[in-house]
Design an enzyme around this catalytic site. Structure first.
Site, PDB file in Angstrom:
ATOM      1  N   THR A  22     -13.518 -14.097  37.909  1.00  0.00           N
ATOM      2  CA  THR A  22     -12.990 -14.818  39.007  1.00  0.00           C
ATOM      3  C   THR A  22     -11.967 -15.964  38.883  1.00  0.00           C
ATOM      4  OG1 THR A  22     -14.970 -16.478  39.114  1.00  0.00           O
ATOM      5  CG2 THR A  22     -15.389 -14.232  40.075  1.00  0.00           C
ATOM      6  N   ASP A  23     -11.325 -16.158  40.040  1.00  0.00           N
ATOM      7  CA  ASP A  23     -10.452 -17.233  40.127  1.00  0.00           C
ATOM      8  C   ASP A  23     -11.069 -18.541  41.102  1.00  0.00           C
ATOM      9  OD1 ASP A  23      -9.266 -16.551  42.323  1.00  0.00           O
ATOM     10  OD2 ASP A  23      -7.667 -15.495  41.379  1.00  0.00           O
ATOM     11  N   GLN A  24     -10.091 -19.430  41.668  1.00  0.00           N
ATOM     12  CA  GLN A  24     -10.404 -20.532  42.228  1.00  0.00           C
ATOM     13  C   GLN A  24     -10.286 -19.936  43.904  1.00  0.00           C
ATOM     14  OE1 GLN A  24      -8.165 -23.860  41.262  1.00  0.00           O
ATOM     15  NE2 GLN A  24      -6.852 -23.455  42.866  1.00  0.00           N
TER      16      GLN A  24
END
Lengths: 149, 149, 149, 149
Positions: A22-24
């Protein structure tokens, strides 16, 4: 000529989204879809009875020469994802895979994609895949696969 | 014996947080600190005039046998980060690096860490680093480095 | 109409291949090129005086809806790489970037690529980029950029 | 007091090494073991009937404050790997996990590791895990777990 002869062989690989992927934005970072595509094609090959690892050990490397991916809907942490993989085009030197990436639960389409590959030798020269491997690996296309030697 | 003789050589590598390195908590995913530590020790070695790449080409591989990291404060996307690296312990077979990872702007400490390495040959056997490389690479320790051959 | 008015603005970002980015073929794993493309477009935007981080803080998210990459030559560990980035197409809702990835030393072309993006709001709805940001960010295209509000 | 009361609960998660996880030494890049440890603890928690995703949705974030890993033997592409995970220490604010990472086929130990975590609220303040979650999640320790409220 019956329909089944024209059927494209497809294989489904299943994976679960990792936190690390995942990323932000709270969704899977887009480059990871290419990692999933690789899992898809390795499992496709395994479903034909061939370990990609063994191909490398025998000196046949499937180098990536092109990738294409359309991102339709974001994948999220912990979701189960299905990577459906099939052969788009094949010849003794080149293989092209197609992919559809879906949510396992709902079947919702997350992405469609393709990747193009060149067979390389251990010393990085383009080579022809031997006929016996073509017969096994290219069996699932709906093309008239011309096995050349 | 003067103070400078006891001084530990330190090197600062600088990098900017990539979007790909963040996770859905909105901060850098913790495994990436180990990637940054690797950048730190490669740049430490380069600051001594040695390319780690050349060491590998000559058959000296710095395999990782242990890592330790304390995470004190989260790094965020686009921040500039400084990885300060120094030698903790050395002998002809083993190297241990220490690290402090800080925000470039404020100097705030994000993490402190260490990694332990074994010198391996191309065929994965533990080896001694040759004395001429020990002299160059181990110069920055404050230990009495015993160069053994 | 002078030639320079037709000039596409290009920006070069520079990075060094990390050990973590290599794979067992001894070259950069292909998915990392997408990470480099992201660095390219973030630095492109920064060169226009805008931090992408600030865009997100103001509620403008540049989601990825498509990527395309041709891999022409492999990148290797520790090489310096230049990512040249420019605008291919823009409208108030969509941006498309073009990329060429080269070895810094020789200028050898490693890959060419493109990525397509949709502007999203914080709650993931497609939005129009405000005219003032269009004026800044879309300045470098050689299209007649139609700034719509 | 019977032995089973002192038994530490352990959970085994299984994964297959991805090509993307290898590096140019031909083995798994060491930072990926931390990704595998995260899979281990998420599956440990799932085996107790709790989705870590749901914990986050309810505002309980398991932030990483420390990691430790000893690398004993390299993992290679396509190998099946087992991550055995258990609780080392717990209190209402802190959890520590232990891990052993093994080859599925031979049982050979690749690494042993631990990670330390702090429960955080959505706004990043240290919090106590509610007693009902402590009862579920901390059940597998061999400590006298003191559930505090």
């Amino acid at each position: 000529m019956d329909a089944s002869a024209n059927q494209v062989r497809k294989h489904e690989a299943r994976l679960r989204v990792r936190y690390a992927e995942t990323d932000q934005m709270g969704v899977v970072y887009h480059a990871n879809y290419l990692v999933w595509m690789e899992i898809g094609r390795v499992e496709y090959v395994r479903s034909l009875g061939v370990n990609y690892k063994d191909l490398e050990n025998e000196g046949f490397y499937l180098s990536v020469v092109g990738t294409h991916c359309r991102y339709l809907y974001p994948a999220r942490y912990d979701q189960e994802v299905v990577v459906e993989t099939w052969l788009l085009n094949t010849n003794p030197r080149v293989v092209e895979f197609g992919y559809e990436i879906r949510l396992a639960e709902s079947g919702k389409l997350l992405a469609d994609a393709s990747s193009k590959h060149l067979w390389l030798s251990r010393d990085w020269r383009p080579i022809r895949l031997p006929a016996e491997y073509q017969r096994i690996l290219y069996a699932g296309t709906n093309q008239n696969v011309s096995i050349e030697i």
